[in-house]
Design an enzyme around this catalytic site. Structure first.
Site: not given
Length: 319
Positions: A218, A226, A229, A259-260, A265
Site C-alpha cells: 500500500m 494526509r 486516501i 508508530e503512526a 491499524y
C-alpha cells in the site's frame, strides 16, 4: 516519510548502496471517467480466453456463438487466457464491477481494480515510494521499476485470487473559482491477496496464513498524503475481501518503527498476532508486526470513517 508495504517476490536488499461506501455503477459517469460500469450477465461460463485464443472449429453456427459468448462479457484487462472454473469467473465479474467511492474534505476519490494500461503508472508510484522508504539513490530507480513491473505482471496471472487496486483522486474546486473541474489523478495503490492460490510464494516474516486474505504494497502519492486516501484504500480492500473471500480474518504487516501506521491499524481494528525476532536484523531487515482483523459481515450501507492522515495508513513488510 511514509513507510511502504512491499512484499515483492525478490530481495531488494541487494539494491541498497553500501552503508466506506460501496459505489456500484450501472452506467458510465461523466464525472468519474476512470470508473468502469458493471454489466450484469448470466451465463454458465467456463473459460475467459481472448477471441484469438478461441477454437475456430465451427462446423455449425451454434458452436461459434457458444464460444464467443463465453468471454465477451469480460474487458480485455480481465481475460486471463487460461481455463477458469465458474467460481473463478464469478469472482472476475465481481472484480470487474467493483468500485468504492468516498467524498473527502479536499476532494473525492474512488478505488477499483488496476487495468492493464495503468500498470506503468502503478509501477512508477510503487517505485517512488519504495525507493523513498529504502533510501535508495535515484540511479537504482530504473532497476527497481523493472523488477516491480515483472512482479505485477506475475501477480496479474493469478487473477482473481489476488488483485491490485488503484485509487484516484479529484481535487475539490472552489465554487467561486472560474477554473474547470480538476483532472483525476492516480493517488495510491494496494495489493489484496484473497486466498491461498493468490498468496505470495515468498511472503515476509512473520508469515501470514496463506489461506487467509492479506493486504500489502500500500502506498499513496507523496503530494497527496494526509487527505484520508490511504484510509480508504484500506477500507476498499476490506470491502472487496468481504464480497469475495469466505475467510474474514485479514492480515497485514507493520514495521515496529512505524508508530503512526501501527496506531492507525489498531484504530481500524487490527491486533498484533506475532512479531519478528531480533534475528531478522542479521538479514538487514526491520522487525515487523503481523496484524490481524476479523471483518464483520458486509452491510448494505456501511458507515465510512473519515481520517485525515495517510501517513498513518501505510504498512511495511520486508524493508
Amino acid at each position: 516519510m511514509a513507510a511502504l508495504s512491499i512484499s515483492l517476490a525478490f530481495s531488494v536488499d541487494s539494491l541498497k548502496p553500501t552503508q466506506s461506501t460501496k459505489f456500484g455503477f450501472s452506467s458510465s459517469s461523466h464525472r468519474y471517467p476512470l470508473l468502469y460500469s458493471c454489466k450484469s450477465h448470466r451465463s454458465n461460463l467456463r473459460f475467459a480466453f481472448p477471441p484469438s485464443s478461441v477454437s475456430t472449429a465451427t462446423e455449425t453456427g451454434e458452436e461459434n456463438s457458444k464460444s464467443t459468448g463465453n468471454y465477451a462479457f469480460l474487458e480485455e484487462s480481465f481475460r486471463t487466457g487460461r481455463f477458469l472454473s465458474n467460481d473463478e469467473l464469478e469472482k472476475l465479474k465481481t472484480l470487474e464491477g467493483f468500485a468504492y467511492f468516498q467524498e473527502l474534505e479536499s476532494g473525492s476519490m474512488w478505488v477499483r481494480v488496476m487495468r492493464h494500461e495503468e500498470m506503468d503508472s502503478t509501477v512508477h508510484l510503487l517505485a517512488e515510494s519504495f525507493g523513498e522508504s529504502m533510501l535508495l539513490p535515484s540511479g537504482y530507480q530504473s532497476v527497481l521499476r523493472f523488477l516491480i513491473k515483472q512482479y505485477l505482471i506475475e501477480r496479474r496471472e493469478v487473477l482473481p485470487h489476488a488483485v491490485t487496486l488503484v485509487g484516484f483522486f479529484r481535487k475539490k474546486v472552489d465554487e467561486f473559482s472560474d477554473d474547470g473541474e480538476e483532472e483525476a489523478v492516480m493517488a495510491g495503490t494496494v495489493e489484496v491477496c484473497l486466498e491461498k492460490r493468490g498468496a505470495n510464494a515468498s511472503p515476509p516474516s512473520p508469515t501470514p496464513p496463506k489461506e487467509s486474505p492479506y493486504i500489502c504494497n500500500m502506498t499513496v502519492k507523496e503530494d497527496l498524503r494526509r487527505r484520508g486516501i490511504g484510509w480508504h484504500l484500506l477500507k476498499a480492500s476490506e470491502e472487496l475481501i468481504s464480497q469475495i473471500s469466505p475467510s474474514k480474518d485479514v492480515y497485514l504487516h507493520c514495521r515496529m518503527v512505524d508508530e503512526a501506521p501501527f496506531n492507525m491499524y489498531k484504530k481500524a481494528g487490527y491486533e498484533v498476532v506475532k512479531t519478528d525476532t531480533v534475528l531478522v536484523l542479521l538479514m538487514l531487515q526491520r522487525r515487523k508486526h503481523l496484524m490481524r482483523k476479523k471483518l464483520l459481515p458486509l452491510c448494505t450501507n456501511p458507515i465510512v470513517e473519515m481520517v485525515g492522515s495517510d501517513n498513518e495508513l501505510t504498512s511495511s513488510a520486508n524493508v
